[in-house]
Design a protein around this motif. Structure first.
Motif, PDB file in Angstrom:
ATOM      1  N   PHE A 439       0.835  -1.203   0.000  1.00  0.00           N
ATOM      2  CA  PHE A 439       0.000   0.000   0.000  1.00  0.00           C
ATOM      3  C   PHE A 439       0.867   1.248   0.000  1.00  0.00           C
ATOM      4  O   PHE A 439       2.058   1.205   0.300  1.00  0.00           O
ATOM      5  CB  PHE A 439      -0.943   0.021   1.203  1.00  0.00           C
ATOM      6  N   VAL A 440       0.209   2.342  -0.356  1.00  0.00           N
ATOM      7  CA  VAL A 440       0.896   3.627  -0.410  1.00  0.00           C
ATOM      8  C   VAL A 440       1.233   4.106   0.994  1.00  0.00           C
ATOM      9  O   VAL A 440       0.572   3.754   1.968  1.00  0.00           O
ATOM     10  CB  VAL A 440       0.027   4.689  -1.117  1.00  0.00           C
ATOM     11  N   THR A 441       2.249   4.931   1.082  1.00  0.00           N
ATOM     12  CA  THR A 441       2.564   5.646   2.314  1.00  0.00           C
ATOM     13  C   THR A 441       2.232   7.109   2.077  1.00  0.00           C
ATOM     14  O   THR A 441       3.099   7.946   1.843  1.00  0.00           O
ATOM     15  CB  THR A 441       4.050   5.466   2.683  1.00  0.00           C
ATOM     16  N   GLY A 442       0.952   7.395   2.059  1.00  0.00           N
ATOM     17  CA  GLY A 442       0.492   8.736   1.724  1.00  0.00           C
ATOM     18  C   GLY A 442       0.305   8.901   0.236  1.00  0.00           C
ATOM     19  O   GLY A 442       1.073   8.386  -0.575  1.00  0.00           O
ATOM     20  N   ALA A 443      -0.758   9.598  -0.136  1.00  0.00           N
ATOM     21  CA  ALA A 443      -1.010   9.871  -1.546  1.00  0.00           C
ATOM     22  C   ALA A 443      -0.016  10.891  -2.059  1.00  0.00           C
ATOM     23  O   ALA A 443       0.372  11.822  -1.350  1.00  0.00           O
ATOM     24  CB  ALA A 443      -2.438  10.393  -1.734  1.00  0.00           C
ATOM     25  N   GLY A 444       0.379  10.707  -3.305  1.00  0.00           N
ATOM     26  CA  GLY A 444       1.349  11.612  -3.907  1.00  0.00           C
ATOM     27  C   GLY A 444       0.749  12.905  -4.412  1.00  0.00           C
ATOM     28  O   GLY A 444       1.435  13.726  -4.992  1.00  0.00           O
ATOM     29  N   TYR A 445      -0.562  13.090  -4.185  1.00  0.00           N
ATOM     30  CA  TYR A 445      -1.223  14.309  -4.659  1.00  0.00           C
ATOM     31  C   TYR A 445      -2.301  14.687  -3.657  1.00  0.00           C
ATOM     32  O   TYR A 445      -2.885  13.833  -2.991  1.00  0.00           O
ATOM     33  CB  TYR A 445      -1.875  14.086  -6.031  1.00  0.00           C
ATOM     34  N   PRO A 446      -2.626  15.967  -3.508  1.00  0.00           N
ATOM     35  CA  PRO A 446      -3.705  16.377  -2.605  1.00  0.00           C
ATOM     36  C   PRO A 446      -5.025  16.451  -3.353  1.00  0.00           C
ATOM     37  O   PRO A 446      -5.057  16.507  -4.578  1.00  0.00           O
ATOM     38  CB  PRO A 446      -3.255  17.773  -2.173  1.00  0.00           C
ATOM     39  N   ILE A 447      -6.126  16.450  -2.618  1.00  0.00           N
ATOM     40  CA  ILE A 447      -7.431  16.566  -3.251  1.00  0.00           C
ATOM     41  C   ILE A 447      -7.705  18.025  -3.625  1.00  0.00           C
ATOM     42  O   ILE A 447      -8.450  18.310  -4.534  1.00  0.00           O
ATOM     43  CB  ILE A 447      -8.520  16.010  -2.326  1.00  0.00           C
ATOM     44  N   TYR A 448      -7.104  18.962  -2.917  1.00  0.00           N
ATOM     45  CA  TYR A 448      -7.258  20.359  -3.292  1.00  0.00           C
ATOM     46  C   TYR A 448      -5.948  21.097  -2.999  1.00  0.00           C
ATOM     47  O   TYR A 448      -5.109  20.633  -2.245  1.00  0.00           O
ATOM     48  CB  TYR A 448      -8.427  21.007  -2.536  1.00  0.00           C
ATOM     49  N   ARG A 449      -5.775  22.234  -3.627  1.00  0.00           N
ATOM     50  CA  ARG A 449      -4.658  23.148  -3.405  1.00  0.00           C
ATOM     51  C   ARG A 449      -3.302  22.473  -3.536  1.00  0.00           C
ATOM     52  O   ARG A 449      -2.622  22.161  -2.576  1.00  0.00           O
ATOM     53  CB  ARG A 449      -4.774  23.815  -2.026  1.00  0.00           C
ATOM     54  N   THR A 450      -2.895  22.256  -4.767  1.00  0.00           N
ATOM     55  CA  THR A 450      -1.611  21.613  -5.022  1.00  0.00           C
ATOM     56  C   THR A 450      -0.428  22.514  -4.673  1.00  0.00           C
ATOM     57  O   THR A 450       0.707  22.058  -4.683  1.00  0.00           O
ATOM     58  CB  THR A 450      -1.509  21.218  -6.506  1.00  0.00           C
ATOM     59  N   ASP A 451      -0.700  23.798  -4.374  1.00  0.00           N
ATOM     60  CA  ASP A 451       0.389  24.707  -4.045  1.00  0.00           C
ATOM     61  C   ASP A 451       0.705  24.723  -2.554  1.00  0.00           C
ATOM     62  O   ASP A 451       1.557  25.494  -2.108  1.00  0.00           O
ATOM     63  CB  ASP A 451       0.041  26.129  -4.513  1.00  0.00           C
ATOM     64  N   LEU A 452       0.034  23.882  -1.761  1.00  0.00           N
ATOM     65  CA  LEU A 452       0.256  23.851  -0.321  1.00  0.00           C
ATOM     66  C   LEU A 452       0.926  22.538   0.085  1.00  0.00           C
ATOM     67  O   LEU A 452       0.790  21.529  -0.609  1.00  0.00           O
ATOM     68  CB  LEU A 452      -1.076  23.989   0.423  1.00  0.00           C
ATOM     69  N   PRO A 453       1.632  22.525   1.219  1.00  0.00           N
ATOM     70  CA  PRO A 453       2.232  21.267   1.683  1.00  0.00           C
ATOM     71  C   PRO A 453       1.160  20.277   2.115  1.00  0.00           C
ATOM     72  O   PRO A 453       0.010  20.649   2.378  1.00  0.00           O
ATOM     73  CB  PRO A 453       3.088  21.713   2.873  1.00  0.00           C
ATOM     74  N   HIS A 454       1.544  19.012   2.209  1.00  0.00           N
ATOM     75  CA  HIS A 454       0.613  17.991   2.685  1.00  0.00           C
ATOM     76  C   HIS A 454       0.545  17.963   4.199  1.00  0.00           C
ATOM     77  O   HIS A 454      -0.464  17.544   4.766  1.00  0.00           O
ATOM     78  CB  HIS A 454       1.048  16.615   2.180  1.00  0.00           C
TER      79      HIS A 454
END
Length: 767
Positions: A439-454
């Motif tokens: 399984f993943v260790t955190g998604a590599g992309y956010p659901i919103y605001r790609t300009d912000l940190p995870h």
């Protein structure tokens, strides 16, 4: 491997343990505010119907009713969790799409009045034909759940890598199998609830949520508010498993009711309403085709799936991609094709449940691989070792794997389970099965605001240096992340865990963190916490350098002391240095943030399933089957995982045990069932068959020595990866015990009994 860490790698007590065992922990449903009202949502009794009229007059006249609202009183802006498919309204406007869809809401002085008021709301419906079988939702002539989606197709995925047809043509053996996975439900102990309070133009919501910052974003978006005017506070949370990731009608309706009445409003689901809200595991139809050489080496694989999405999208687009994207992780092959249709039906919406789309496809592939092994006369463990993924490889769909000890996990599981001896010697009716997972260790992309940190975090050392508080938006849903992050903070600071405090998941106070999903918090939140702790340590060493008249490079700190590396006995306490820092330089603060690197390929949907790191694991199970009744007894389970550096062994093995319990339930007992009108037949815990501690077998859980080079201290996930092998492991153990395959979940006693009966009937016919 040497381990010089003082805090991480230890089974320290849970930081929330005392509150929880003494009853001091307050959950959302425990909170009370002056003049608080109670809110309930009126839902549809029909799976599919047009709304002709809604008359709230009688309800409004009832004593104790303070507000009644319908779609006319709320924004009509559609919402959801996947931006590509915002398809849900706060209340239904033109028609209802499943039994339980939201129609109106009331706010009353007590719960009893809420139920009386809902009975007085008169809704006139025109019942419409409903789509209840997802396998036929795309058929011509079926009614449309959403008119804008042709053939009820919510999501369509077609991915192809390498030359699949050529590889299948050249393969020594090609086999196809069909498997069916059922709907299941997370069933957390704590029901969904929220409390909404307005203070002027500012809205505060106390919510049982896995992601306060997602809630903040979507609440602000729906009501056209600045995010800074929406505050989401997560009290203690009684489980989620994906079911509390997204806003529900409770938060939206509660906010409107609170605004209208000028009083705090608590909205809540009972257990049956939680089942109807669902957002649990998708049912799936899964056709798998694989070509192998004469030694069982996989040359190509094809996955053709249909997924029951229910009435709305929820987080289902991601689930649909995960179903196929994660299949090539545990084994190495170059040619892969994935086709998926996620369809709308007039049933409750499905979303993210532990493992997020992946456990059922893994069940299908692992069962299918055992069938291939049987065709070729190869031991199931050997065929997996032959195909096991290695470190520093890339999957056919461009997922980069760094650390990977799949082979070592298989070898160790083989040893501790006694596989070789049992595989040869177990009598008929007893069987042993193996399956792998990742399984993943955190998604590599956010659901919103790609300009912000995870993830982001900061740490404040108290003025006298006797304690430090970690501020994080991460969410402890029972898995122990508050404890883990405090251990990581203390290790990075050179401090003592016992003196750590934590403030978590309050959007007004804590920095951005995307919350508890995709097994991300130890890695991503932990990376931010480690950075914040190291910033504090840097400041302490600089101050101690002045105090001790020693160069910074000669100093280090651990367990609350800063000391000289070269001069034994030359040291100063953490508290002394912190106090001096506060006097001379002000508050002692450390900050950190984490954003994953750009990952994946350039094809459509390439980002979904990407992760900076992947876990790997193996489960072996031994079962005994009563051939007269089909009853399955689990003799033992052996789990071996590659999950990177272990921060807290006790919590890690607790995650494995919890995952196995959940996976066992889904394998054999659990299923959300509907009648021919789309009504849930078992929407209560008396008839939805959850396992208890008394049902759990002997479990041996181990980890292999592993370090993930991209993770803080080498960590990666365990919580969801340990769910993925379980269904396939049980399927294969049952297959080994009885010599016949049950191809649909759950693998109930009745299905096993019928399969055995059919097998005996065939043998009699041949004789």
């Amino acid at each position: 491997m040497s381990d010089n860490y003082k805090v991480i790698g230890r089974s320290v007590p849970r930081i929330d343990g005392p509150d929880k065992v003494t009853g001091g922990a307050k959950y959302t449903g425990d909170l009370k505010f002056p003049n608080m009202l109670y809110g309930k949502i009126l839902t549809s009794p029909y799976a599919h119907a047009r709304i002709i009229s809604i008359d709230t007059t009688a309800a409004e006249a009832l004593a104790g009713v303070k507000a009644v609202i319908t779609h006319k009183d709320v924004p009509s802006l559609k919402y959801g969790l996947s931006p590509a498919r915002w398809d849900e309204n706060i209340f239904c406007i033109d028609k209802v799409r499943f039994v339980g869809d939201k129609v109106a809401a009331v706010a009353c002085v007590d719960e009893e009045t809420c139920y009386k008021a809902m009975k007085l709301i008169k809704v006139e419906y025109e019942e419409l034909p409903a789509v209840l079988d997802f396998r036929h939702a795309m058929d011509e002539g079926q009614p449309l759940v959403h008119e804008e989606y042709r053939r009820n197709i919510n999501t369509e995925i077609h991915q192809k890598f390498g030359d699949v047809e050529k590889a299948l043509t050249e393969a020594h053996h090609v086999r196809s199998d069909v498997f069916v996975g059922q709907r299941t439900y997370q069933a957390p102990i704590e029901p969904h609830s929220s409390i909404s309070i307005w203070e002027g133009e500012k809205l505060t919501i106390y919510a049982s949520t896995q992601s306060p910052h997602y809630f903040q974003y979507y609440i602000a978006r729906e009501f056209g508010m600045p995010m800074g005017d929406v505050r989401i506070i997560k009290p203690y949370l009684g489980g989620g498993f994906g079911g509390k990731l997204e806003p529900t009608g409770l938060e939206f309706a509660g906010a409107v009711l609170a605004r209208r009445t000028g009083r705090p409003v608590r909205t809540f689901y009972d257990r049956a309403e939680m089942f109807a809200h669902n957002r649990g595991r998708h049912a799936q139809y899964m056709e798998i085709t694989t070509g192998v050489d004469k030694n069982g080496k996989i040359l190509a694989a094809k996955a053709n799936f249909i997924m029951d999405g229910g009435a709305y999208t929820s987080l289902g687009i991601a689930s649909a991609y995960y179903a196929g994207a994660l299949l090539p992780l545990t084994y190495e092959f170059d040619n892969y094709q994935f086709d998926m249709y996620r369809v709308y039906t007039n049933l409750p919406a499905c979303g993210a449940q532990r493992g997020h789309g992946a456990p059922q496809p893994k069940y299908a592939f692992e069962s299918h691989l055992d069938n291939v092994a049987a065709d070729l006369g190869i031991d199931p463990m050997d065929i997996r070792i032959r195909n096991a993924r290695r470190p520093d490889t890339v999957t056919p769909n461009d997922f980069r794997v760094n650390s990977c000890k799949m082979r070592e996990c298989l070898d160790r599981a083989r040893e501790i389970s006694g596989w070789d001896e049992k595989k040869k010697n177990l009598p008929h009716g007893k069987g042993i099965g193996v399956a792998t997972g990742s399984f993943v260790t955190g998604a590599g992309y956010p659901i919103y605001r790609t300009d912000l940190p995870h993830s982001a975090a900061f740490i404040k050392v108290h003025e006298d240096g006797t304690a430090a508080t970690l501020y994080t938006g991460s969410v402890d849903i029972g898995q122990g992340s508050d404890t883990i992050l405090c251990q990581m903070a203390a290790e990075a600071m050179g401090y003592r865990y016992e003196q750590m405090k934590i403030v978590a998941a309050d959007t007004e106070i804590t920095p951005l963190d995307l919350g508890a999903y995709a097994s991300r918090q130890t890695y991503m939140s932990g990376a931010a916490v480690k950075q914040a702790g190291e910033e504090i340590k840097k400041q302490l060493l600089e101050m101690a350098s002045t105090m001790l008249s020693l160069p910074v490079d000669d100093l280090d700190g651990e367990e609350g002391f800063i000391f000289s590396r070269s001069r034994p006995g030359k040291s100063v306490t953490f508290e002394e240095v912190a106090r001096r820092h506060f006097v001379l330089k002000g508050p002692l603060l450390g900050r950190g943030a984490y954003t994953p690197p750009k990952l994946g390929g350039n094809f459509k949907g390439a980002a979904v399933g990407t992760s900076p790191a992947y876990s790997f694991g193996v489960q072996v199970g031994e079962v005994s089957i009563d051939e007269e009744t089909g009853e399955i007894s689990v003799v033992g389970i052996w789990d071996v995982h590659d999950c990177g550096k272990v921060i807290n062994p006790r919590l890690l093995h607790g995650q494995v045990h919890g995952a196995l319990c959940m996976g066992m339930g889904e394998s054999v007992w659990e299923e959300v069932r509907f009648d021919d009108k789309g009504r849930i037949k078992n929407a209560e815990l008396a008839n939805y068959r959850l396992l208890t501690a008394m049902d759990m077998p002997s479990i041996q859980s181990e980890v292999v020595d592993s370090i993930e080079p991209t993770g803080p201290w080498g960590v990666k996930e365990i919580g969801e990866g340990s769910t993925n092998p379980t269904l396939g492991m049980f399927s294969n153990a049952i297959f080994d015990a009885m010599g016949v395959r049950v191809n649909s979940l759950p693998l109930t006693y009745e299905k096993v009994w019928r399969a055995l009966k059919e097998k005996r009937d065939r043998e009699k016919t041949k004789a």
